[in-house]
Design a protein around this motif. Sequence first.
Motif, PDB file in Angstrom:
ATOM      1  N   THR A 271      -0.833  -1.132 -12.927  1.00  0.00           N
ATOM      2  CA  THR A 271      -0.082  -0.723 -11.735  1.00  0.00           C
ATOM      3  C   THR A 271       1.056  -1.695 -11.462  1.00  0.00           C
ATOM      4  N   ALA A 272       0.759  -2.989 -11.554  1.00  0.00           N
ATOM      5  CA  ALA A 272       1.777  -4.014 -11.304  1.00  0.00           C
ATOM      6  C   ALA A 272       2.945  -3.885 -12.266  1.00  0.00           C
ATOM      7  N   TRP A 273       2.661  -3.429 -13.497  1.00  0.00           N
ATOM      8  CA  TRP A 273       3.741  -3.241 -14.466  1.00  0.00           C
ATOM      9  C   TRP A 273       4.743  -2.199 -13.947  1.00  0.00           C
ATOM     10  N   ILE A 274       4.255  -1.163 -13.310  1.00  0.00           N
ATOM     11  CA  ILE A 274       5.137  -0.121 -12.763  1.00  0.00           C
ATOM     12  C   ILE A 274       5.868  -0.632 -11.525  1.00  0.00           C
ATOM     13  N   THR A 275       5.129  -1.233 -10.605  1.00  0.00           N
ATOM     14  CA  THR A 275       5.741  -1.633  -9.333  1.00  0.00           C
ATOM     15  C   THR A 275       6.643  -2.854  -9.484  1.00  0.00           C
ATOM     16  N   ARG A 276       6.508  -3.599 -10.604  1.00  0.00           N
ATOM     17  CA  ARG A 276       7.398  -4.741 -10.849  1.00  0.00           C
ATOM     18  C   ARG A 276       8.829  -4.309 -11.076  1.00  0.00           C
ATOM     19  N   HIS A 277       9.036  -3.092 -11.536  1.00  0.00           N
ATOM     20  CA  HIS A 277      10.399  -2.653 -11.851  1.00  0.00           C
ATOM     21  C   HIS A 277      11.233  -2.578 -10.578  1.00  0.00           C
ATOM     22  N   PRO A 278      12.485  -3.039 -10.610  1.00  0.00           N
ATOM     23  CA  PRO A 278      13.312  -3.042  -9.390  1.00  0.00           C
ATOM     24  C   PRO A 278      13.702  -1.669  -8.875  1.00  0.00           C
ATOM     25  N   ALA A 279      13.355  -0.595  -9.604  1.00  0.00           N
ATOM     26  CA  ALA A 279      13.594   0.746  -9.066  1.00  0.00           C
ATOM     27  C   ALA A 279      12.680   1.051  -7.886  1.00  0.00           C
ATOM     28  N   LYS A 280      11.681   0.190  -7.649  1.00  0.00           N
ATOM     29  CA  LYS A 280      10.766   0.342  -6.502  1.00  0.00           C
ATOM     30  C   LYS A 280      10.062   1.708  -6.524  1.00  0.00           C
ATOM     31  N   MET A 281       9.478   2.012  -7.669  1.00  0.00           N
ATOM     32  CA  MET A 281       8.756   3.276  -7.825  1.00  0.00           C
ATOM     33  C   MET A 281       7.458   3.271  -7.019  1.00  0.00           C
ATOM     34  N   ARG A 282       7.018   4.475  -6.674  1.00  0.00           N
ATOM     35  CA  ARG A 282       5.671   4.654  -6.155  1.00  0.00           C
ATOM     36  C   ARG A 282       4.757   5.070  -7.312  1.00  0.00           C
ATOM     37  N   VAL A 283       3.478   4.808  -7.156  1.00  0.00           N
ATOM     38  CA  VAL A 283       2.476   5.167  -8.158  1.00  0.00           C
ATOM     39  C   VAL A 283       1.540   6.196  -7.534  1.00  0.00           C
ATOM     40  N   VAL A 284       1.468   7.386  -8.128  1.00  0.00           N
ATOM     41  CA  VAL A 284       0.601   8.451  -7.616  1.00  0.00           C
ATOM     42  C   VAL A 284      -0.619   8.544  -8.521  1.00  0.00           C
ATOM     43  N   LEU A 285      -1.751   8.117  -7.986  1.00  0.00           N
ATOM     44  CA  LEU A 285      -2.992   8.098  -8.747  1.00  0.00           C
ATOM     45  C   LEU A 285      -3.631   9.480  -8.783  1.00  0.00           C
ATOM     46  N   GLY A 286      -4.304   9.789  -9.883  1.00  0.00           N
ATOM     47  CA  GLY A 286      -5.041  11.045  -9.975  1.00  0.00           C
ATOM     48  C   GLY A 286      -6.541  10.833  -9.933  1.00  0.00           C
ATOM     49  N   THR A 287      -6.962   9.676  -9.485  1.00  0.00           N
ATOM     50  CA  THR A 287      -8.368   9.306  -9.549  1.00  0.00           C
ATOM     51  C   THR A 287      -9.192   9.914  -8.421  1.00  0.00           C
ATOM     52  N   THR A 288     -10.487   9.998  -8.640  1.00  0.00           N
ATOM     53  CA  THR A 288     -11.430  10.343  -7.568  1.00  0.00           C
ATOM     54  C   THR A 288     -12.360   9.167  -7.294  1.00  0.00           C
TER      55      THR A 288
ATOM     56  N   ALA B  70       0.827  -1.211   0.000  1.00  0.00           N
ATOM     57  CA  ALA B  70       0.000   0.000   0.000  1.00  0.00           C
ATOM     58  C   ALA B  70       0.857   1.255   0.000  1.00  0.00           C
ATOM     59  N   ALA B  71       2.063   1.173   0.598  1.00  0.00           N
ATOM     60  CA  ALA B  71       2.956   2.329   0.612  1.00  0.00           C
ATOM     61  C   ALA B  71       3.505   2.645  -0.769  1.00  0.00           C
ATOM     62  N   ARG B  72       3.354   1.709  -1.721  1.00  0.00           N
ATOM     63  CA  ARG B  72       3.789   1.958  -3.086  1.00  0.00           C
ATOM     64  C   ARG B  72       2.774   2.815  -3.839  1.00  0.00           C
ATOM     65  N   ILE B  73       1.611   3.076  -3.224  1.00  0.00           N
ATOM     66  CA  ILE B  73       0.535   3.819  -3.874  1.00  0.00           C
ATOM     67  C   ILE B  73       0.291   5.124  -3.125  1.00  0.00           C
ATOM     68  N   GLY B  74       0.224   6.222  -3.865  1.00  0.00           N
ATOM     69  CA  GLY B  74      -0.152   7.518  -3.310  1.00  0.00           C
ATOM     70  C   GLY B  74      -1.373   8.045  -4.049  1.00  0.00           C
ATOM     71  N   LEU B  75      -2.057   8.989  -3.425  1.00  0.00           N
ATOM     72  CA  LEU B  75      -3.247   9.572  -4.047  1.00  0.00           C
ATOM     73  C   LEU B  75      -3.017  11.048  -4.312  1.00  0.00           C
ATOM     74  N   GLY B  76      -3.093  11.429  -5.582  1.00  0.00           N
ATOM     75  CA  GLY B  76      -2.951  12.823  -5.973  1.00  0.00           C
ATOM     76  C   GLY B  76      -4.246  13.590  -5.764  1.00  0.00           C
ATOM     77  N   MET B  77      -4.117  14.830  -5.304  1.00  0.00           N
ATOM     78  CA  MET B  77      -5.272  15.646  -4.929  1.00  0.00           C
ATOM     79  C   MET B  77      -5.639  16.697  -5.971  1.00  0.00           C
ATOM     80  N   MET B  78      -5.115  16.570  -7.179  1.00  0.00           N
ATOM     81  CA  MET B  78      -5.288  17.618  -8.183  1.00  0.00           C
ATOM     82  C   MET B  78      -6.746  17.842  -8.574  1.00  0.00           C
ATOM     83  N   ARG B  79      -7.574  16.791  -8.495  1.00  0.00           N
ATOM     84  CA  ARG B  79      -8.942  16.887  -9.008  1.00  0.00           C
ATOM     85  C   ARG B  79      -9.998  17.095  -7.930  1.00  0.00           C
TER      86      ARG B  79
END
Length: 300
Positions: free
Chosen positions: A250-267, A4-13
């Motif tokens: 999402t899994a495609w991004i988090t699978r990379h060994p750079a251990k990126m976070r994913v910041v969603l822009g969804t509501t 869950a820490a790999r996911i963030g929520l963007g507040m732009m919308r």
Amino acid sequence: MSDAARIGLGMMRIDTLEPDEIRELYRGARDVGVTLFDHADIYGGDHGCERRFSEALRLTPAERGEIVLQTKCGIRPGHHGFDFSAEYIVRRAEESLKALDTEYLDVLMLHRPDTLVEPDEVAAAFSQLEAAGKVRYFGVSNHTSRQIELLKTSVAQPIRVNQVQFGLGHAALVAQGVAANMEGLKQSADRDGGLLEYARINGVTLEAWSPFQRGFFGGSIFEQGGLRDLQRVLGRIAAEYDTSPTAIATAWITRHPAKMRVVLGTTKTHRIADAVAGAQLSLTRSEWYELFAAAGYEVP
């Protein structure tokens, strides 16, 4: 780092949402373990989304301590260009603190590169904000490796985060390296100075913004008229894992060994849950490269 820490929520919308809708969105994110909430001083106008967030939630000190609040500054609202002067960075950070109704920011990022930057000015601002206990950690957004190195000639604090657009519909960050030394292939062009490798070498966490966008705001990868081959492969792999295409993207991004976070822009709370579920998956190498090729990138 938890899934869950790999996911963030963007507040732009959230500027279009009612207070009860903001509370529902926030609670939906917290219920699936998301603790990172991403802002910028220009979202919703001049600190508009920051104010709507704090006014809707009115977090207690205990609740505030359970989450990570990060914001960005440097783009001049209502004006052309950027401003990384010490006075501007400090003023905008203090305005964000007031708008968010918090005593400190967990992370402050410089939003887009200011070609007129003076690293000494940034260093002075960061040191002032850190010494006053107003900002805990610092980062950048949309910066190349050389732009970060320029800042580090004066800035004493580690640059811990670089937020960049990345996902199956905007994958130049990895595409160039895959096609390195392939003369004449557009994909092989180096746009960022090896940012992916730089981040891994230097311990900079990459955060993927607009992870489901096609190009630079060209529409969602899931929409009709988008990347049909990619949609087909996403759907097939999602069915094999008994999950959603959002989870697989999402899994495609988090699978990379750079251990990126994913910041969603969804509501949409269901999309947050899908993304968290995706961060729990580990795609095979074959699946990762098949999705990459289906998105239109060359795999030699």
